[in-house]
Design a protein around this motif. Structure first.
Motif, PDB file in Angstrom:
ATOM      1  N   THR A  36     -12.059  -9.815   5.972  1.00 14.58           N
ATOM      2  CA  THR A  36     -11.475  -8.291   6.155  1.00 14.58           C
ATOM      3  C   THR A  36     -11.264  -8.043   7.473  1.00 14.58           C
ATOM      4  N   LEU A  42     -12.840 -14.204   1.365  1.00 15.85           N
ATOM      5  CA  LEU A  42     -11.913 -12.974   1.759  1.00 15.85           C
ATOM      6  C   LEU A  42     -12.124 -12.697   3.261  1.00 15.85           C
ATOM      7  N   THR A  69      -9.418   0.935  -9.472  1.00 16.00           N
ATOM      8  CA  THR A  69      -9.680  -0.413  -9.151  1.00 16.00           C
ATOM      9  C   THR A  69      -9.516  -1.418 -10.488  1.00 16.00           C
ATOM     10  N   ARG A  90      -9.258  -2.615   0.920  1.00 13.10           N
ATOM     11  CA  ARG A  90     -10.476  -3.470   0.740  1.00 13.10           C
ATOM     12  C   ARG A  90     -11.103  -3.350  -0.409  1.00 13.10           C
ATOM     13  N   ASP A  91     -10.986  -2.390  -1.161  1.00 14.17           N
ATOM     14  CA  ASP A  91     -11.830  -2.161  -2.589  1.00 14.17           C
ATOM     15  C   ASP A  91     -11.009  -3.217  -3.354  1.00 14.17           C
ATOM     16  N   GLU A 120       0.911  -1.278  -0.084  1.00 15.42           N
ATOM     17  CA  GLU A 120       0.058   0.029  -0.139  1.00 15.42           C
ATOM     18  C   GLU A 120       0.824   1.304   0.031  1.00 15.42           C
ATOM     19  N   ALA A 155     -11.852  -7.160  -2.327  1.00 13.88           N
ATOM     20  CA  ALA A 155     -13.077  -7.426  -2.604  1.00 13.88           C
ATOM     21  C   ALA A 155     -13.352  -7.714  -3.962  1.00 13.88           C
ATOM     22  N   ARG A 156     -12.941  -6.989  -4.753  1.00 13.11           N
ATOM     23  CA  ARG A 156     -13.341  -6.905  -6.401  1.00 13.11           C
ATOM     24  C   ARG A 156     -12.337  -8.217  -6.803  1.00 13.11           C
ATOM     25  N   ALA A 191     -11.391 -10.818  -5.163  1.00 17.19           N
ATOM     26  CA  ALA A 191     -12.007 -11.913  -4.679  1.00 17.19           C
ATOM     27  C   ALA A 191     -13.269 -12.446  -5.369  1.00 17.19           C
ATOM     28  N   GLN A 192     -14.084 -11.687  -5.761  1.00 18.39           N
ATOM     29  CA  GLN A 192     -15.070 -11.868  -6.422  1.00 18.39           C
ATOM     30  C   GLN A 192     -14.945 -12.496  -7.908  1.00 18.39           C
ATOM     31  N   HIS A 210      -6.099  -3.133   5.479  1.00 21.49           N
ATOM     32  CA  HIS A 210      -7.487  -2.948   5.337  1.00 21.49           C
ATOM     33  C   HIS A 210      -7.563  -1.331   5.386  1.00 21.49           C
ATOM     34  N   THR A 211      -7.495  -0.888   4.085  1.00 26.26           N
ATOM     35  CA  THR A 211      -7.532   0.639   3.929  1.00 26.26           C
ATOM     36  C   THR A 211      -8.556   0.816   2.949  1.00 26.26           C
ATOM     37  N   PHE A 212      -8.694   2.085   2.512  1.00 26.16           N
ATOM     38  CA  PHE A 212      -9.654   2.220   1.498  1.00 26.16           C
ATOM     39  C   PHE A 212      -9.139   1.640   0.205  1.00 26.16           C
ATOM     40  N   ASN A 213      -8.144   1.629  -0.385  1.00 20.09           N
ATOM     41  CA  ASN A 213      -7.675   0.997  -1.370  1.00 20.09           C
ATOM     42  C   ASN A 213      -7.579  -0.614  -1.249  1.00 20.09           C
TER      43      ASN A 213
END
Lengths: 251, 317
Positions: B114, B112, B70, B98-99, B9, B102-103, B105-106, B93-96
Motif C-alpha cells: 500500500t 498487497l 465494500t 485502501r478499503d 477511482e 485490503a479486503r 487481498a485477504q 491509495h484513497t479511502f475507497n
C-alpha cells in the motif's frame, strides 16, 4: 458486550529513522502505542464507561517488548491483555490471520483498531481481519455510536464525511481525531501490573509480501536562508514562487 | 486475459487524477492495460480512460455499484479476478481504494503493498517501493502472490496522454444485495473551493507561529491566490485553528505538491515526515534555528504577519 482492541507497538512519531545493517535501527528509540490504536483503546474505555460493555481486552501481535504497549493500555483502564508472539517480518496477511484467530476465540461484539500504523503505514490489517471473520467493517472512524446491535460512524473519506452503519459484530478502524486519549493515572499504572496478560505463540502463517530492501530518502540539499527587512523577504519569496516553482497566480 | 488492471477511482463520474497517473505509468510494464470501472452510467467514461492508455475498459454497471460499498465491490472484483487472472491489479491509495484492496487481498489470500511510490511489475512478480514511517524511510516490497496488488499514492506518477483503444467490455454483474453489509447513510462532501491536500499542486501550511485565526487567514489567502490547499502542523490542529483532516505529518496527511509553504512551522520530525517530498519548499519562521529550514529551498527568517501581506500584494501584481 465485550470490546477487543488491537494495538501495535511503534516508534515514537518524533523518532529519527536510521539504518543499521540494512534494517531499520531501533537503538535508543522510545516505543509507544501506535497513536491511532491509542485512540481505539480510549474509545473502548468510553464504551465501557457508558455501560455498553463489561470488558475491554487488548491484543497485540509482536515481540516480547510489545507487552509494554499492552501494559500502557491496561494502565489506561483496559481489563486484560493478550500478547501474540509474532516475528517482526510477518506481513499484513500473516498479522491479520493471527489476530483473527485470537478474535475468533475471544468472540467480542466489537473490535477497535487504528486505521493505520505510524510505522509501516500500511492500513491493511483491520480490513483484512474483518474479511477473515466475515464481519462488516468501517474504516477511518471519527465518531462511534453503538445502539440496537449496530455501530454507526462518521468516517474521514476523501473529499468528505461519510456516515456508515453496520451490524455488530464489526471491526471499526479509528482515526486520531476520534477522541483525546487519557493519560494513565498513577493508580492505573499500579493496577495494570496486576492485570492478567496471556502470552501465546502465533500460529505459523507464510507471508505473501516480503521487504527486500530498506532505504532512507535522499536528504534535501539545504537551500537559501534569508534575513532582512520583511519587504525584501516577501519580494524574494514572490520571485521564487513565480520564477523557480513557476506557480500560476490567480489574480 | 493477463494484463494490468487499474481500478478506476470515481465519484459521480468524476475520475480522480490518480487513476490517470496509474494508467500512464502502467504503460511502462509492457502488458495490456485495462481500466476497471464499477458504477451506474459509467460506460461513458471509457473515452477519457482510453486517452491515458486503457486498451480495454471493463465496465460493471448496476444500481448496486452506484455508490462505493465494500461488500458489493469486493464480490464483483474478486469474481472478475478469479475468472480472468490479471497479472496485476492497482488501486488508488484513497479511502475507497485502501478499503477495497485490503479486503480483496485477504479474500483471495494475496499480498498487497500500500501507499506505493514506485512499481516494477513483470509476469507474476511485483516489486513496489513504499514509504514507511511517513516518508522517513523507504521499503522495497516484493509481492510473490498473483495477481500482484498495490495501492498507489496520488501525485507521484506523471500523467501522460497515450491513446489506447478503450474498447468497452461489459462484464457480468456478480454482486448481489446479499453481498452488501455496510449501510452508507450519507456522504457529505467537504464544501471547499480548495483542492484536497493530497492532490494539491500547492500547499500552504500554518503552524504555531500563526498564533490564531488571524494568522491562519493569511495562510488561506496566500493559498487561494495560488489555487492551493491549506494545511497545518499539529500545533495549529490541536489549537483548533484547523480541522484534523488538514494536518500534515506522520499522524496526518502526507503531501507532495510542487510548492509547499510552511508559515510559522518549526518543523518537528513528525511534520517533516509529511511534507519533505515536496518539490519546492518555502519557509517563513522567526527562529533562524528552526529545523524546518533544513528541508527548505528558500527560507525567510522573519515575522509571517509582516511578510505574508507584502507577499500577497507582490503576487497580485
Amino acid at each position: 458486550m465485550k470490546v477487543l482492541v488491537c494495538v501495535k507497538q511503534t516508534f515514537d512519531t518524533e523518532a529519527k529513522i536510521d539504518l543499521k545493517d540494512g534494517k531499520i535501527s531501533d537503538a535508543g528509540i522510545n516505543m509507544i502505542i501506535n497513536p491511532y490504536d491509542e485512540v481505539a483503546v480510549e474509545e473502548a474505555l468510553q464504551v465501557k464507561e457508558k455501560g455498553l460493555a463489561k470488558e475491554v481486552v487488548v491484543v497485540s501481535a509482536g515481540s516480547d517488548k510489545a507487552v509494554e504497549a499492552i501494559r500502557t493500555a491496561l494502565a489506561m483502564g483496559a481489563d486484560r491483555g493478550i500478547l501474540v508472539k509474532q516475528d517482526a517480518d510477518a506481513d499484513e496477511f500473516a498479522r491479520a490471520k493471527v489476530l483473527a484467530k485470537i478474535i475468533s476465540d475471544e468472540a467480542p461484539n466489537i473490535v477497535l483498531a487504528g486505521h493505520v500504523a505510524a510505522d509501516d503505514g500500511s492500513s491493511q490489517v483491520p480490513t483484512r481481519v474483518a474479511e477473515i471473520l466475515g464481519w462488516p467493517h468501517i474504516n477511518v472512524a471519527t465518531t462511534l455510536e453503538i445502539a440496537d446491535g449496530k455501530a454507526t460512524c462518521n468516517c474521514e473519506a476523501d473529499g468528505g464525511n461519510q456516515i456508515t452503519e453496520v451490524a455488530l459484530p464489526a471491526m471499526i478502524s479509528t482515526q486520531v481525531s476520534l477522541n483525546e486519549p487519557r493519560y494513565p493515572s498513577m493508580k492505573g499504572i499500579m493496577q495494570a501490573k496486576k492485570k492478567p496478560v496471556d502470552t501465546v505463540e502465533a500460529e505459523a502463517v507464510e507471508s505473501k509480501a516480503k521487504i527486500i530492501e530498506f532505504a532512507l530518502p535522499e536528504a534535501k540539499a539545504a537551500g537559501k536562508k534569508l534575513e532582512g527587512e520583511p519587504e525584501e523577504l516577501a519580494l524574494a519569496i514572490a520571485d521564487f514562487i513565480k520564477n523557480e516553482a513557476k506557480v500560476e497566480i490567480k489574480k | 486475459m493477463a494484463g494490468t488492471w487499474i481500478f478506476v477511482e470515481q465519484r459521480d463520474g468524476n475520475i480522480r487524477k490518480v487513476t490517470f497517473e496509474m494508467l500512464s505509468e502502467a504503460q511502462k510494464w509492457g502488458d495490456e492495460v485495462s481500466a476497471v470501472v464499477f458504477g451506474k452510467g459509467v460506460a461513458g467514461l471509457a473515452p477519457e480512460l482510453a486517452q491515458y492508455g486503457a486498451a480495454k475498459v471493463l465496465v460493471a454497471e448496476d444500481d448496486i455499484f452506484a455508490e462505493y460499498n465494500t461488500g458489493a465491490y469486493v464480490a464483483q472484483l474478486a469474481a472478475m479476478i478469479e475468472e480472468s487472472s490479471p497479472n496485476a491489479v492497482l488501486f488508488a491509495h484513497t479511502f475507497n481504494g485502501r478499503d477495497l484492496a485490503a479486503r480483496i487481498a485477504q479474500k483471495l489470500e494475496l499480498g498487497l503493498a500500500t501507499d506505493c511510490l514506485e512499481a516494477d511489475i513483470s509476469a507474476g512478480k511485483g516489486v513496489f517501493t513504499r514509504s514507511i514511517y511517513a516518508g522517513k524511510a523507504l521499503a522495497k516490497v516484493e509481492i510473490a502472490s498473483a495477481p500482484v496488488m498495490g495501492t498507489i499514492r496520488a501525485g507521484v506518477w506523471e500523467v501522460t496522454e497515450n491513446a489506447g483503444a478503450g474498447e468497452v467490455v461489459n462484464v457480468d454483474v456478480k454482486a448481489t444485495a446479499a453481498d452488501v453489509y455496510q449501510n452508507v447513510k450519507e456522504f457529505i462532501p467537504t464544501v471547499s473551493a480548495r483542492p484536497e491536500l493530497t492532490e494539491a499542486d500547492v500547499v500552504v501550511s500554518g503552524g504555531r507561529g500563526c498564533k490564531g485565526p488571524e494568522g491562519i487567514a493569511l495562510v488561506e489567502e496566500l493559498a487561494d491566490l495560488m489555487g492551493g490547499a491549506v494545511g497545518g502542523s499539529r500545533a495549529s490542529i490541536d489549537s483548533g485553528w484547523l480541522g484534523h483532516e488538514l494536518q500534515v505529518g506522520q499522524t496526518g496527511k502526507v503531501v507532495n505538491p510542487t510548492l509547499y509553504i510552511a508559515a510559522g512551522i518549526s518543523g518537528a520530525i513528525q511534520h517533516l515526515a509529511g511534507m519533505s517530498s515536496s518539490k519546492f519548499v518555502v519557509s517563513i519562521n522567526t527562529d533562524e534555528e528552526a529545523p524546518i529550514f533544513s528541508v527548505t529551498d528558500l527560507g525567510a527568517v522573519g515575522d509571517l504577519f509582516k511578510i505574508i501581506p507584502t507577499l500577497i500584494e507582490e503576487l497580485k501584481k
